[in-house]
Enzyme design. Structure first.
Site, short mmCIF file in Angstrom:
data_model
loop_
_atom_site.label_atom_id
_atom_site.label_comp_id
_atom_site.label_asym_id
_atom_site.label_seq_id
_atom_site.Cartn_x
_atom_site.Cartn_y
_atom_site.Cartn_z
N LYS A 59 -44.62 81.47 -17.74
CA LYS A 59 -44.67 81.04 -16.19
C LYS A 59 -43.06 80.78 -15.92
O LYS A 59 -42.39 81.02 -16.35
CB LYS A 59 -45.21 79.53 -16.18
CG LYS A 59 -44.60 78.49 -17.12
CD LYS A 59 -45.27 77.22 -16.76
CE LYS A 59 -44.40 76.03 -17.63
NZ LYS A 59 -44.92 74.60 -17.66
N ARG A 156 -51.44 63.76 -15.86
CA ARG A 156 -51.00 64.85 -14.72
C ARG A 156 -52.09 65.48 -14.26
O ARG A 156 -52.49 65.32 -13.28
CB ARG A 156 -49.79 65.83 -15.26
CG ARG A 156 -49.18 66.67 -14.31
CD ARG A 156 -48.22 67.47 -14.92
NE ARG A 156 -48.69 68.10 -15.93
CZ ARG A 156 -47.69 69.17 -16.79
NH1 ARG A 156 -46.42 69.04 -16.53
NH2 ARG A 156 -48.29 69.96 -17.86
N HIS A 185 -53.01 68.62 -23.13
CA HIS A 185 -51.44 68.81 -23.33
C HIS A 185 -50.89 67.41 -23.67
O HIS A 185 -51.07 66.44 -23.13
CB HIS A 185 -51.01 69.41 -21.74
CG HIS A 185 -49.51 69.82 -21.93
ND1 HIS A 185 -48.84 70.77 -22.64
CD2 HIS A 185 -48.37 69.41 -21.01
CE1 HIS A 185 -47.64 71.12 -22.59
NE2 HIS A 185 -47.38 70.30 -21.70
N ARG A 242 -50.46 77.10 -27.42
CA ARG A 242 -49.55 77.75 -26.37
C ARG A 242 -48.09 77.35 -26.48
O ARG A 242 -47.70 76.36 -26.97
CB ARG A 242 -50.03 76.97 -25.24
CG ARG A 242 -51.52 76.89 -24.88
CD ARG A 242 -51.67 76.04 -23.45
NE ARG A 242 -51.04 74.81 -23.58
CZ ARG A 242 -51.72 73.44 -24.06
NH1 ARG A 242 -52.93 73.74 -24.40
NH2 ARG A 242 -51.34 72.41 -24.08
N TYR A 286 -12.63 72.58 -4.58
CA TYR A 286 -13.15 71.42 -3.64
C TYR A 286 -12.70 69.64 -4.49
O TYR A 286 -12.83 69.65 -5.36
CB TYR A 286 -14.37 71.32 -3.52
CG TYR A 286 -14.86 72.63 -2.67
CD1 TYR A 286 -14.42 72.84 -1.37
CD2 TYR A 286 -15.59 73.29 -3.38
CE1 TYR A 286 -14.84 73.90 -0.66
CE2 TYR A 286 -16.01 74.70 -2.35
CZ TYR A 286 -15.62 74.83 -1.04
OH TYR A 286 -15.89 76.03 -0.56
N CYS A 333 -18.01 75.76 -7.70
CA CYS A 333 -18.45 76.30 -6.53
C CYS A 333 -19.82 76.91 -6.44
O CYS A 333 -20.29 77.37 -7.34
CB CYS A 333 -17.30 77.10 -5.77
SG CYS A 333 -15.78 76.43 -6.00
N ASP A 335 -20.29 80.24 -5.67
CA ASP A 335 -20.16 81.60 -6.14
C ASP A 335 -19.07 81.57 -7.06
O ASP A 335 -19.03 82.78 -7.57
CB ASP A 335 -19.92 82.43 -4.86
CG ASP A 335 -20.81 82.01 -3.79
OD1 ASP A 335 -22.05 82.17 -3.92
OD2 ASP A 335 -20.34 81.45 -2.69
#
Length: 416
Positions: A59, A156, A185, A242, A286, A333, A335
């Site tokens: 997933k 859940r 689970h 699993r 920053y 930051c 990027d």
């Protein structure tokens, strides 16, 4: 949506889908995924599981590693069961040629049920309402493969233990429904000696005894249970284990690492895009919250929280650059982030140059666990959080992560 980059050699088992215009060549940040490590981890897990088959949980794009190349690699290792969280993930794998059994773990929406049939996906029965919806669909002539989920304490999804027998009877009596699984689970299986995990297992064992064995597979054990509860967690007829995080070479917590010989499969690295020497007192980034204590060489890396490198690592993290661990300074930051490589006339500052690669996490220090600790989170979130704009470079089995020779498939070689 990402570009796939492969190493020279056999590309038949690797993806050629162009999901982005970003490439390993053009991007300052790259995630290297070692398929040899994933093969190794699968073999280690198969050995630990004894006679139980594995269900590989792929997933969230295989926890950020790439669902298709990971699934293809695991198929080559003999794994024939896969788990995804959402319907669209299962459909995508089917469309990309994965023909093995795929269980969608989420609770299905009634309007989406026909898609499970259309794409031959196993679905989860998590409520009496879903059971009734599936029975109506099957009665109309559509064959359905169903896994009944029991809520033994996760709180859940899943049926209450007292409701399971009635639901199983309904499904078993409905033509067109194949009861392929009964599962639960664990909430605390990652905690060694967890009393609650044992309680959940006892509740599930009681349900299994009560409903008999009309199922092809019974599965309770996840990676944590495999490591802490042992064989009892998969001591059922035709069991599945699993496993998710361990396939990628990780455990939920560092203290579980010694229990399996796993190899982390992902390395996140970024190039130095700028270098400068600053005087004592110079603020960086920053908020100007960090200032150089002496004349210092600062390296700017082309990676930031927009790439999935957590902002909370600001002032806490280190990266490996020029053979040394160097602290991340100033605020990370979107990027970019900045690294203190030390006094200009000393190594590594004296040797680091623009274009050099810094390792943000990988098989050695700093590790995914290190970044997770700095970011006050878990390793799952760090891997899943690596942005789609970061290209994945897939390393073939005998290659090293730092191997040269990567090639980008041309647009004419890619499928739409």
């Amino acid at each position: 949506m990402r570009a796939f980059v492969v190493l020279r050699g056999d590309t038949d088992s690797l993806p050629i889908t162009d999901w982005s215009t970003n490439t390993d060549e053009h991007s300052p940040a790259t995630a290297i995924v070692d398929l040899a490590a994933i093969r190794h981890n699968a073999r280690v897990l198969q050995d630990r599981a004894g006679g139980a088959d594995l269900m590989a949980v792929v997933k969230a794009d295989a926890y950020g590693h790439g669902g298709l190349p990971v699934a293809r690699t695991l198929h080559e290792e003999g794994i024939r069961h896969f788990g995804v969280a959402r319907l669209d993930e299962g459909i995508r794998l089917r469309d990309q040629g994965i023909a093995d059994r795929i269980l969608v773990l989420e609770a299905p929406s009634p309007e989406h049920l026909p898609h499970y049939v259309e794409h031959s996906l196993d679905l989860t029965i998590s409520s009496t309402r879903t059971a009734a919806d599936v029975a109506r669909l099957a009665s109309a002539g559509a064959p359905v493969r169903a896994h009944v989920k029991v809520d033994t304490g996760m709180g859940r999804l899943g049926l209450a233990p007292d409701d399971v027998t009635e639901v199983v009877s309904l499904l078993a009596d409905t033509a067109g429904i194949d009861l392929v699984g009964l599962w639960t689970h664990f909430a605390t299986a990652d905690v060694p000696e967890s009393a609650f995990a044992r309680t959940q297992l006892e509740r599930f064992e009681s349900v299994v005894d009560k409903v008999g064995a009309p199922f092809d597979r019974v599965h309770a054990a996840n990676t944590g249970a495999l490591l802490t509860l042992g064989a009892r967690a998969h001591d059922f007829a035709a069991p599945l284990v699993r496993t998710g995080i361990a396939l990628y070479g990780l455990t939920a917590t560092p203290d579980l690492e010694p229990r399996l010989d796993l190899r982390p499969a992902m390395q996140l690295q970024a190039r130095v895009t700028h270098l400068k020497t600053v005087s004592a007192g110079t603020p960086i980034s920053y908020g100007a919250q960090w200032r150089a204590s002496q004349r210092t060489r600062i390296a700017t890396l082309g990676v930031g929280y927009g790439d999935g490198y957590p902002r909370l690592c600001s002032g806490r993290a280190s990266v490996r650059l020029g053979g040394s661990l160097c602290p991340v300074v100033g605020t990370i930051c979107m990027d970019m982030c900045m690294v203190d490589v030390g006094p200009p006339n000393q190594d590594p500052a004296a040797t680091v140059d623009v274009g050099d690669e810094a390792i943000l996490f990988g098989p050695s220090s700093p590790s995914v666990h290190d970044v997770a600790q700095w970011a006050e989170t878990i390793p799952y979130e760090i891997c899943c959080g690596v942005s789609p704009r970061v290209p994945r470079r897939y390393v073939q089995p005998e290659e090293k992560a730092e191997s040269a020779g990567a090639v980008q498939l041309s647009s004419s070689e890619r499928s739409p």
